[in-house]
Design a protein around this motif. Structure first.
Motif, PDB file in Angstrom:
ATOM      1  N   GLU A  95     114.799 -44.310  69.256  1.00  0.00           N
ATOM      2  CA  GLU A  95     113.792 -44.274  68.203  1.00  0.00           C
ATOM      3  C   GLU A  95     114.405 -44.782  66.912  1.00  0.00           C
ATOM      4  N   GLN A 124     107.181 -42.778  80.472  1.00  0.00           N
ATOM      5  CA  GLN A 124     108.252 -43.424  79.714  1.00  0.00           C
ATOM      6  C   GLN A 124     107.716 -44.463  78.743  1.00  0.00           C
ATOM      7  N   ARG A 125     106.731 -45.245  79.201  1.00  0.00           N
ATOM      8  CA  ARG A 125     106.185 -46.281  78.323  1.00  0.00           C
ATOM      9  C   ARG A 125     105.491 -45.676  77.113  1.00  0.00           C
ATOM     10  N   VAL A 126     104.852 -44.511  77.304  1.00  0.00           N
ATOM     11  CA  VAL A 126     104.203 -43.840  76.181  1.00  0.00           C
ATOM     12  C   VAL A 126     105.247 -43.286  75.216  1.00  0.00           C
ATOM     13  N   ARG A 148     111.212 -37.088  65.822  1.00  0.00           N
ATOM     14  CA  ARG A 148     110.208 -37.747  64.990  1.00  0.00           C
ATOM     15  C   ARG A 148     109.677 -36.844  63.881  1.00  0.00           C
ATOM     16  N   ARG A 157     107.990 -45.993  72.621  1.00  0.00           N
ATOM     17  CA  ARG A 157     107.150 -46.977  71.956  1.00  0.00           C
ATOM     18  C   ARG A 157     108.024 -48.077  71.349  1.00  0.00           C
ATOM     19  N   PRO A 158     107.444 -49.257  71.100  1.00  0.00           N
ATOM     20  CA  PRO A 158     108.237 -50.367  70.546  1.00  0.00           C
ATOM     21  C   PRO A 158     108.853 -50.002  69.198  1.00  0.00           C
TER      22      PRO A 158
END
Length: 346
Positions: A151, A116-118, A185, A121-122
């Motif tokens: 996103e 999830q952290r990957v 994306r 992304r911020p």
């Protein structure tokens, strides 16, 4: 934490109660077999070694109590000792299996959280003439990993956003989120039409995941003095004007979630709303509006719109998150993601 402390002390409390009751009842009544409750409760939260020590303590208490009850070396007392030993061994085995399952679950959870952290992304603090703020609150440790996604991308067609919630939990939800985010994306830079972007997400889900999973989502595009919203079964965003008035941006016709397009009618196109200087829009997942307090009352998000009237968008969103947790009065049962965009004045 408090419940863990209670469970850890429970074996000793139970055995102390058995000893006290046995002494108060006198030698005529024997409560020695109840000492087996000690190692049984110890296996629920303690280690194998701790369970064995509790079993030894139960045996140590059994001997003087048997002498007090005039049962020492009798067949009845010998059976009680054998029972304590057998239940202690069984409890040690149960504790060993429980610890193994807990470790396996913890490893799976760590993998899912890392994934999830990957994926998540911020987001940029600024995109075009927008200020952007994000709040993501993970569910409680007792809950499984969720599938909230978001996103923000600055494209030749304007700033485009995505927020969504994957049906289900765990690694499967993370996998679904990965395919949706990957497709988004790429598509936001290739497709001039927001509806075509949604079709690309549909194609990705159909190709990789089949028709059993779906994602509620909102796709947004900010350009000029308006915002286009394509709602696919997701909670409507909250609009807060520069004058402080707020309302939900409901679609004319809500589309089915991503992944279910083949099962429903033709999908509606985006709906456009005015979005001028000083206005802001809050996107969120259902973990926010479905959070309940101790009385079962849902979080009144629209009534808390005034909390967003802070100069810094991130500070405003942090204040809203704190209010959400205060309303809940405990841990979240589902992930809660909030994405705030504000049109800069001037």
């Amino acid at each position: 934490m408090k419940s863990q402390q209670v469970l850890r002390s429970l074996p000793f409390v139970v055995m102390a109660a058995v000893v006290l009751i046995d002494l108060m009842a006198g030698p005529s009544l024997g409560f020695l077999p109840l000492l087996t409750l000690g190692p049984t409760f110890a296996s629920v939260s303690g280690s194998v070694r701790r369970t064995a020590l509790v079993g030894v303590l139960a045996l140590a208490l059994c001997v003087p109590l048997a002498f007090y009850n005039r049962l020492l070396l009798t067949t009845q007392n010998n059976l009680t000792i054998v029972t304590i030993i057998a239940i202690t061994a069984a409890s040690m085995l149960a504790g060993h299996l429980r610890i193994g399952r807990e470790r396996e679950l913890a490893n799976v959870r760590l993998v899912a959280e890392a994934a999830q952290r990957v994926l998540l992304r911020p987001v940029p603090r600024k995109a075009g003439d927008l200020q952007v703020a994000l709040s993501y609150t993970s569910a409680a440790a007792e809950a499984r990993i969720g599938g909230d996604l978001y996103e923000v991308a600055t494209t030749p067609y304007g700033v485009r956003l995505l927020i969504g919630d994957v049906q289900g939990k765990g690694l499967e939800a993370v996998e679904t989120a990965a395919w949706v985010l990957g497709a988004f994306r790429e598509a936001v830079y290739d497709e001039a039409d927001l509806h075509r972007v949604a079709e690309r997400l549909e194609a990705s889900l159909d190709r990789h995941l089949g028709g059993e999973r779906f994602v509620t989502a909102i796709l947004a595009e900010v350009a000029d003095d308006e915002i286009a919203l394509l709602n696919r079964g997701h909670p409507p965003p909250l609009f807060v004007g520069r004058d402080g008035r707020s309302r939900l941006l409901e679609p004319h016709e809500e589309g089915v979630p991503l992944g279910l397009a083949s099962l429903g009618p033709p999908l509606p196109g985006p709906r456009r709303f005015p979005f001028g200087e000083g206005d802001q829009i809050l996107f969120y997942t259902d973990g926010v509006i479905e959070a309940r307090d101790q009385a079962g009352v849902f979080y009144p998000l629209t009534e808390r719109a005034h909390l967003l009237a802070v100069a810094d968008p991130q500070s405003a969103l942090d204040a809203l998150r704190s209010d959400l947790l205060d309303h809940l009065g405990g841990p979240l049962l589902d992930d809660a993601a909030m994405l705030l965009i504000r049109r800069q004045a001037g």
